[in-house]
Design a protein around this motif. Structure first.
Motif, short mmCIF file in Angstrom:
data_model
loop_
_atom_site.label_atom_id
_atom_site.label_comp_id
_atom_site.label_asym_id
_atom_site.label_seq_id
_atom_site.Cartn_x
_atom_site.Cartn_y
_atom_site.Cartn_z
N PHE A 131 0.86 -1.18 0.00
CA PHE A 131 0.00 0.00 0.00
C PHE A 131 0.89 1.23 0.00
O PHE A 131 1.42 1.64 1.02
CB PHE A 131 -0.94 0.01 1.20
N THR A 132 1.08 1.78 -1.20
CA THR A 132 1.98 2.92 -1.32
C THR A 132 1.39 3.91 -2.32
O THR A 132 0.68 3.52 -3.25
CB THR A 132 3.37 2.47 -1.79
N PHE A 133 1.71 5.17 -2.10
CA PHE A 133 1.24 6.19 -3.05
C PHE A 133 2.33 6.52 -4.07
O PHE A 133 2.18 7.43 -4.87
CB PHE A 133 0.83 7.46 -2.31
N ALA A 134 3.44 5.74 -4.01
CA ALA A 134 4.60 6.04 -4.84
C ALA A 134 4.23 6.14 -6.32
O ALA A 134 4.73 7.00 -7.04
CB ALA A 134 5.67 4.97 -4.63
N ASN A 135 3.34 5.24 -6.79
CA ASN A 135 2.98 5.25 -8.21
C ASN A 135 2.31 6.56 -8.59
O ASN A 135 2.53 7.10 -9.67
CB ASN A 135 2.05 4.09 -8.52
N TYR A 136 1.44 7.05 -7.69
CA TYR A 136 0.74 8.30 -8.00
C TYR A 136 1.70 9.48 -7.93
O TYR A 136 1.61 10.41 -8.73
CB TYR A 136 -0.44 8.50 -7.05
N LEU A 137 2.63 9.43 -6.96
CA LEU A 137 3.59 10.52 -6.83
C LEU A 137 4.54 10.56 -8.02
O LEU A 137 5.12 11.58 -8.35
CB LEU A 137 4.38 10.38 -5.52
#
Lengths: 274, 283
Positions: free
Chosen positions: B47-53
């Motif tokens: 669960f990470t927002f890295a892809n969106y960032l």
């Protein structure tokens, strides 16, 4: 005004016409027309890759359109007598199915099915009796039929529902009053009235599947449909053979469209006349 | 038809199909977009927002899409409106249906083959060779933004003409007569009567074309030659070449989100503009 309209029609049809014209070109070069010949059609039809891709496209389009027509017609009939949250849910889903870009549908189907198959295949291998080779699920014609059929089904539901909405309800009531069973009423009154919509839905669904490139690009696995074949050949360079295939593809869709239009129009006349 | 258990049964196959092939896959895209990439591609739960960032890495694709999609929509509108006007108000009645069908038919034929036709026409041996023979120089047309724009207009013009035609055709002609009787010159009648009453059709057409353009892949791939790429081209690259599924899922989710936001804003704007009229329908 007339001249403007003429110019737009020329813009719409000259490119198609040029492709058709050059598919009959005797020479290899795109720049000049060197006499009439059917050699590129002969070559395309003798090419086993083209014929295999054509077979896949026709099979997928037929099965997808057939399943979509059956499920879509059933759903349209049920939805016409339904109100409330379930109806709104279906309306929303059909809307989403039509509006989401094909590329997103292709991607979503690809990663969902590949993930599912990765889970199911080991389980199948364990459960399968030791004597035989366990079947492996993979991307191919079945997944393509499921993906194409989804959009085709949304089309069928929209068309058939419009047809049901335009139907003469008093005939159904009359039929029931005269003692017909619900199924009898359906077969003898409802079905003949919505049949043109069903048939047109089938043809449009078939055309959609037959012409679709982007969903097949993701979902067809190792199978090649005709549009996927044409796309990859164009990448290798423009050849007169592609003109011939393209002209045939356009001719097939045109024939189906004219058929669908004729059926819908005839049905409309009968509907309003009866 | 009576409502009963049978109605529910009829909905089961379609419902299962929509659930299995539409809802679940879209949920998978959202779930994957928060995941991490595996060593050999594919997906590892996380669960990470890295892809969106990281979306900025594909900014060029979003920028191209958000420039050329509105531009293409506008070009379609400018070319389609006079044609729709002609078909609805000027064309001889007995030719009208045929002329309308002739506009719509191309839309239902293979977009791949129709775009290919422009590779043929704009390529070195097509129009440039023709211009050269006429002594007008040989401009490079294929693999330019111009070629992509031509492909867009060619591909989506029918979709713009149809809704505008429908709204013009429904127009109450007595309003035009009244306007003329009251001494308005034709151009004023057009600006004050015809144009405002056709806006719902314009809005529908623009939205249909815009939505489809946002997800376009084929036209930029075939006519843009890798120089003019849309989000769709980035998606194909991420899923079929570099196999970075979680990032690709984030790009796809962002695309749908941008689409939804733009369309909602646009609808709001049009509703207000059309003075609360509610007939901006899609079908």
């Amino acid at each position: 005004m007339r001249l403007y309209a003429l110019a737009v029609y020329l813009f719409l049809y000259i490119p198609i016409g040029v492709i058709a014209l050059f598919s009959f070109n005797a020479g290899r070069h795109a720049s000049q027309f060197q006499g009439f010949s059917l050699q590129w059609y002969g070559r395309a039809l003798a090419n086993p890759l083209v014929m295999e891709a054509l077979g896949t496209s026709l099979r997928v389009a037929f099965v997808a359109a057939l399943l979509a027509t059956l499920c879509g017609t059933a759903a349209a009939l049920a939805l016409s007598s339904l109100a409330g949250p379930l109806r709104r849910l279906f309306d929303a889903l059909i809307y989403v199915a039509v509006m989401i870009p094909g590329i997103v549908i292709g991607i979503a189907t690809l990663i969902a099915l590949v993930t599912l198959f990765d889970r199911v295949n080991p389980a199948l291998a364990v459960l399968w009796p030791a004597s035989g080779q366990a079947p492996q699920l993979g991307m191919g014609q079945a997944s393509l039929i499921a993906a194409h059929g989804l959009f085709a089904m949304a089309l069928v539901i929209l068309i058939v529902r419009a047809r049901i909405a335009g139907m003469d309800r008093s005939l159904i009531e009359a039929s029931a009053d005269l003692g017909a069973t619900p199924f009898g009423t359906f077969r003898q009154v409802t079905l003949p009235q919505i049949a043109p919509g069903i048939l047109a839905g089938f043809l449009l669904g078939f055309t959609f599947s037959f012409d679709d490139f982007i969903i097949a690009f993701f979902v067809a696995g190792s199978e090649t449909t005709l549009p996927v074949y044409v796309f990859s050949s164009i990448r290798r360079g423009v050849t007169p053979e592609i003109n011939a295939i393209g002209t045939m593809v356009l001719a097939v869709s045109l024939a189906l469209l004219i058929l669908a239009q004729a059926i819908l129009r005839r049905g409309r006349r009968q509907g309003s006349g009866g | 038809m009576r409502q009963g258990p049978s109605a529910w049964l009829l909905l089961v196959p379609a419902g299962a199909w929509l659930l299995g092939m539409l809802v679940l896959p879209l949920v998978v895209v959202v779930v994957f977009s928060f995941g991490e990439r595996g060593a050999a591609g594919g997906y590892v739960p996380a669960f990470t927002f890295a892809n969106y960032l990281n979306l900025g890495a594909r900014w060029a694709a979003f920028r191209n899409t958000l420039t050329l999609a509105p531009l293409g929509t506008l070009a379609c509108l400018i070319i389609a409106y006079p044609l729709a006007y002609f078909l609805a108000l000027r064309a001889p009645a007995r030719w009208r249906t045929l002329l309308l069908i002739l506009v719509i038919v191309p839309f239902w034929t293979s977009i791949l083959i129709r775009t290919y036709a422009w590779i043929f026409l704009l390529g070195g041996q097509g129009i440039p060779a023709l211009l050269e023979a006429l002594g007008l120089g040989a401009p490079r047309l294929i693999n330019t933004p111009f070629a992509v724009l031509v492909g867009i207009v060619y591909g989506y013009l029918p979709l713009m003409v149809f809704p505008i035609y429908v709204s013009l055709e429904r127009l109450d002609r007595r309003l035009l007569e009244a306007s003329a009787d009251l001494g308005s010159p034709p151009w004023r009648a057009f600006l004050q009567v015809t144009l405002p009453l056709s806006l719902p059709g314009v809005a529908t057409g623009c939205m249909l074309v815009f939505i489809l353009l946002m997800g376009e892949f084929l036209i930029p791939a075939m006519l843009g030659g890798g120089k003019v790429f849309f989000v769709g081209n980035a998606l194909v690259d991420l899923f079929l070449q570099s196999r970075n599924w979680p990032f690709g899922a984030a790009v796809a989710a962002a695309l749908v989100l941008v689409m939804l936001v733009t369309v909602t804003l646009y609808m709001r704007l049009v509703r207000r503009w059309a003075g609360g009229r509610d007939d901006v329908s899609l079908m």
